[in-house]
Design an enzyme around this catalytic site. Structure first.
Site, PDB file in Angstrom:
ATOM      1  N   LYS A 116     -50.529  -3.930  27.061  1.00  0.00           N
ATOM      2  CA  LYS A 116     -50.600  -5.134  26.232  1.00  0.00           C
ATOM      3  C   LYS A 116     -50.834  -4.768  24.771  1.00  0.00           C
ATOM      4  CE  LYS A 116     -52.212  -8.554  29.635  1.00  0.00           C
ATOM      5  NZ  LYS A 116     -52.088  -7.758  30.840  1.00  0.00           N
ATOM      6  N   LYS A 158     -59.181  -8.482  27.868  1.00  0.00           N
ATOM      7  CA  LYS A 158     -58.081  -8.269  28.806  1.00  0.00           C
ATOM      8  C   LYS A 158     -57.827  -6.788  29.026  1.00  0.00           C
ATOM      9  CE  LYS A 158     -55.332 -12.391  27.724  1.00  0.00           C
ATOM     10  NZ  LYS A 158     -53.983 -12.860  27.296  1.00  0.00           N
ATOM     11  N   GLY A 164     -52.283 -10.575  36.729  1.00  0.00           N
ATOM     12  CA  GLY A 164     -52.842 -11.330  37.840  1.00  0.00           C
ATOM     13  C   GLY A 164     -54.289 -11.722  37.660  1.00  0.00           C
ATOM     14  N   GLY A 165     -54.782 -11.742  36.407  1.00  0.00           N
ATOM     15  CA  GLY A 165     -56.159 -12.146  36.159  1.00  0.00           C
ATOM     16  C   GLY A 165     -57.174 -11.046  36.346  1.00  0.00           C
ATOM     17  N   HIS A 208     -48.941 -22.462  29.994  1.00  0.00           N
ATOM     18  CA  HIS A 208     -48.440 -21.106  30.212  1.00  0.00           C
ATOM     19  C   HIS A 208     -46.959 -21.233  30.556  1.00  0.00           C
ATOM     20  CE1 HIS A 208     -49.244 -16.855  31.830  1.00  0.00           C
ATOM     21  NE2 HIS A 208     -47.944 -17.066  31.952  1.00  0.00           N
ATOM     22  N   HIS A 235     -57.047 -17.454  35.722  1.00  0.00           N
ATOM     23  CA  HIS A 235     -55.891 -16.777  35.133  1.00  0.00           C
ATOM     24  C   HIS A 235     -54.865 -16.326  36.163  1.00  0.00           C
ATOM     25  CE1 HIS A 235     -58.632 -16.858  31.781  1.00  0.00           C
ATOM     26  NE2 HIS A 235     -59.456 -16.049  32.392  1.00  0.00           N
ATOM     27  N   GLU A 275     -43.810 -13.939  28.714  1.00  0.00           N
ATOM     28  CA  GLU A 275     -44.771 -15.028  28.897  1.00  0.00           C
ATOM     29  C   GLU A 275     -45.345 -15.463  27.551  1.00  0.00           C
ATOM     30  OE1 GLU A 275     -47.560 -14.300  31.991  1.00  0.00           O
ATOM     31  OE2 GLU A 275     -45.998 -13.747  33.426  1.00  0.00           O
ATOM     32  N   ARG A 292     -40.445  -6.678  35.666  1.00  0.00           N
ATOM     33  CA  ARG A 292     -40.111  -6.712  37.093  1.00  0.00           C
ATOM     34  C   ARG A 292     -39.705  -8.132  37.454  1.00  0.00           C
ATOM     35  NH1 ARG A 292     -44.422  -9.695  38.553  1.00  0.00           N
ATOM     36  NH2 ARG A 292     -46.444  -9.236  37.622  1.00  0.00           N
TER      37      ARG A 292
END
Length: 664
Positions: A116, A158, A164-165, A208, A235, A275, A292
């Site tokens: 990220k 993060k 996936g949170g 989102h 999340h 996203e 993916r």
């Protein structure tokens, strides 16, 4: 060119990929861990290879084992699915070095977008709008604390390599930051093998939105519209739909072009998802790019009438994209929910056990083919053991309609009429969300479940109704006759049966005077004494039709008489109920209450926060167990002193195993 595709995954996505590969004429190979030897994806493939024990690190995330399976089967291409190694740059590079086609982007794109921190740097350089935050290389607590102060609270911590949170924490005040950094690093290192973090300004009341992109090796990049994934819990996506009820055609074009720019910035090839967070003022910010196929790709397939796995295979084989941007059309509406083995009323605790009944409604549960707008993608079958080794998602329910409301109604009925017995699941929670005013009106944001849904009945302990107790008594008492459809026995009797359900015990009196008719009531004077007359009509498989109080109904159930006590699972609109026949059980006094800290389920101890002799307070976190890719903190049930400690970090533990003993 390639001829045989090995699918390096399990569950519903493995079945999904194998089906599309076979339809294009490719030979297929499944891989499986020892606990998955009887899994549906194993039988669906042409060949299958065992790649290790239950832990993902020994099997589905073990690069050497998967490459060995490819060599011994003569596979020349590998599809990674999602999760496990799907976004592992080393795996993509290893496939390339072995002369295998990796059905996905190259390792450089994966590595770049998998961070990220690095991804945000590239997006900022490409003028893709990003959330204000910190994505620097300096990872010390001091540097992160200073950055958090500059950003301003609340912030999001993060995992840079996360998804996936996992490895994600909301921090509202500076005093919370140190603990959040520690736990996020720990969870990130465990889940992704990297404890690097980024910080972002916490954005509230946002949507989102993710854009599906596709690119080929010839430089063609297009988008296939958006998915709205705003209904989230911690999340993690709960409901996904396409198209978004919030987007106008103009906004869709703007976000689609931003997603294409993001893909081109990393020379992307294949299927990917960009996203974004969307504010109420229609401002959008880059969140991350998943290199993916997404879990929620079926909703895009239904509104575009395209097979995205087929596109992946064709692009990997060197073909151009089958369509241009102008040829992409979005028609109708599709909504998806994820079926999880978890108990929403118990903090969404993941569940393990044996599936005693799997019965999706209105669809072909074997192929998952859509029927009247209904589609079920599953990786399970009756008799499968659900273990703590993997993510608790078992299946996906998807519905399509000419409009959003038609799709919602179809999906609601699919969720309510499908049955999964043998363990608790989240169908009641999903049903309640699909009926919530915020979702019906298309106004849900990422904060909805946290801020507006916590008092919903699906999140509270289930109350067993009068009729459910009495029906359970009848089924356990007369099980052999019911299961053999021998409902017309004439033997008259009157007898009690003692039932257990959770922490509750009830003694029920059953009397029968004529064929297939019963009169049932509670024995205790403190309970409702109103008896119910049951007339049994028909039993077919796991369904019993009966008449109670003048109304004909159908009960769905499964009975297991092979264990220590006879066990009944009964389907209820509020969730699956487990009853046991305690009639002949000898009870013993037990002190296994709040003085004992027990493992909530099978897992691995990842942190021990106390030592013997330490004074603790009720509610203190004493030990942390990781199971199903999530950390589960276990707390003290009393004030006291830590006595015996029976587990250390790294230990494998079983559900209900005694980990720590407390003393007054």
């Amino acid at each position: 060119m390639f001829h045989k595709v090995l699918v390096a995954n399990r569950g519903e996505i493995a079945r999904r990929v194998i089906a599309s590969a076979k339809s294009l004429g490719y030979r297929t190979v499944a891989v499986y861990s020892e606990p998955d030897c009887d899994a549906p994806h194993v039988r669906l493939a042409d060949e299958a290879v065992c790649i290790g024990k239950g832990l993902a690190s020994d099997s589905y995330s073990n690069i050497n084992n998967i490459l060995h399976a490819a060599r011994i089967t003569g596979s020349d291409a590998i599809h990674p699915g999602y999760g496990f190694l799907s976004e592992n740059a080393d795996f993509a590079e290893a496939c390339n070095e072995q002369g295998l086609v990796f059905i996905g982007p190259d390792s450089k794109s994966i590595e770049l977008m998998g961070s990220k921190r690095a991804a945000k740097e590239v997006m900022l350089a490409s003028n893709v709008p990003c959330i204000p935050g910190y994505e620097g290389k300096e990872q010390s607590d001091k540097a992160l604390t200073s950055a958090a102060e500059s950003i301003g609270y609340p912030i999001m911590v993060k995992a840079s390599a996360g998804g996936g949170g996992r490895g994600m924490r909301v921090v509202n005040h500076a005093s919370e930051l140190e603990g959040a950094l520690k736990s996020a690093r720990s969870e990130a290192a465990s889940a992704f093998g990297c404890d690097e973090l980024i910080l972002e300004k916490a954005m509230t009341s946002v949507r989102h939105i993710e854009i599906q992109v596709f690119a080929d090796i010839y430089g063609n990049t297009i988008h296939l519209g958006e998915r709205d994934c705003s209904m989230q819990r911690r999340h993690q996506k709960v409901i996904e739909e396409a198209p978004s009820p919030a987007l106008t055609p103009e906004l869709r074009e703007l976000m689609g072009q931003a997603a294409i720019s993001a893909a081109k910035a990393c020379n992307y090839v294949g299927a990917g998802t960009v996203e974004f967070l969307l504010t109420s003022e229609n401002e959008f910010y880059f969140l991350e790019m998943n290199t993916r196929l997404q879990v929620e790709h079926p909703v895009t397939e239904l509104v575009t009438n395209l097979d995205l796995v087929e596109w992946q295979l064709r692009v990997a084989a060197g073909e151009k994209l089958p369509l241009t941007q102008d040829q992409i059309q979005l028609n109708g509406h599709a909504i998806e929910v994820r079926l999880y083995a978890e108990d929403p009323a118990n903090g969404f605790m993941p569940q393990t056990g044996t599936i005693s009944l799997w019965q999706p409604a209105l669809t072909d549960s074997v192929s998952g083919d859509a029927f009247n707008g209904i589609r079920v993608d599953s990786g399970i079958q009756q008799g499968n053991q659900i273990s703590a080794h993997y993510d608790p998602m078992l299946a996906k329910f998807i519905a399509y309609g000419d409009n959003r409301e038609q799709a919602r109604r179809r999906l609601l009925r699919l969720v309510q009429d499908s049955h999964l017995l043998g363990l608790r699941d989240n169908r009641c929670f999903l049903s309640e969300l699909l009926q919530s005013e915020a979702f019906v009106s298309g106004q849900a944001t990422t904060d909805f479940i946290r801020d507006k849904f916590t008092s919903n009945a699906s999140l509270t302990s289930q109350v067993v109704t009068h009729e459910e107790w009495l029906l359970a008594a009848l089924l356990l008492s007369e099980g052999p006759q019911v299961e053999s459809s021998n409902l017309q026995t004439t033997l008259s009797f009157e007898r009690p049966i003692k039932l257990g359900c959770g922490d509750h015990l009830r003694t029920v009196k059953i009397s029968k005077e004529c064929p297939s008719s019963y009169r049932i009531s509670f024995e205790s004077k403190e309970l409702d004494q109103t008896p119910i007359e049951f007339q049994l009509i028909e039993c077919s498989g796991h369904q019993l039709r009966y008449i109670a109080d003048g109304v004909m109904k159908t009960a769905t159930f499964s009975i297991n008489r092979n264990g220590e006590v006879p066990e009944l699972w009964l389907a209820s609109h509020r969730g699956n109920l487990r009853f046991t026949d305690q009639t002949f059980m000898v009870t013993k006094d037990s002190k296994a209450g709040s003085s004992q800290v027990l493992a909530s389920m099978d897992g691995v101890v990842v942190d021990l926060l106390v030592e013997q002799g330490q004074t603790i307070k009720c509610g203190d976190v004493l030990i942390v167990v990781e199971a199903m890719k999530m950390e589960h903190p276990l707390r003290a049930g009393m004030d006291g002193i830590v006595g015996n400690i029976n587990a250390q970090p790294g230990d494998q533990v079983k559900g209900r195993q005694l980990l720590i003993e407390l003393e007054e």
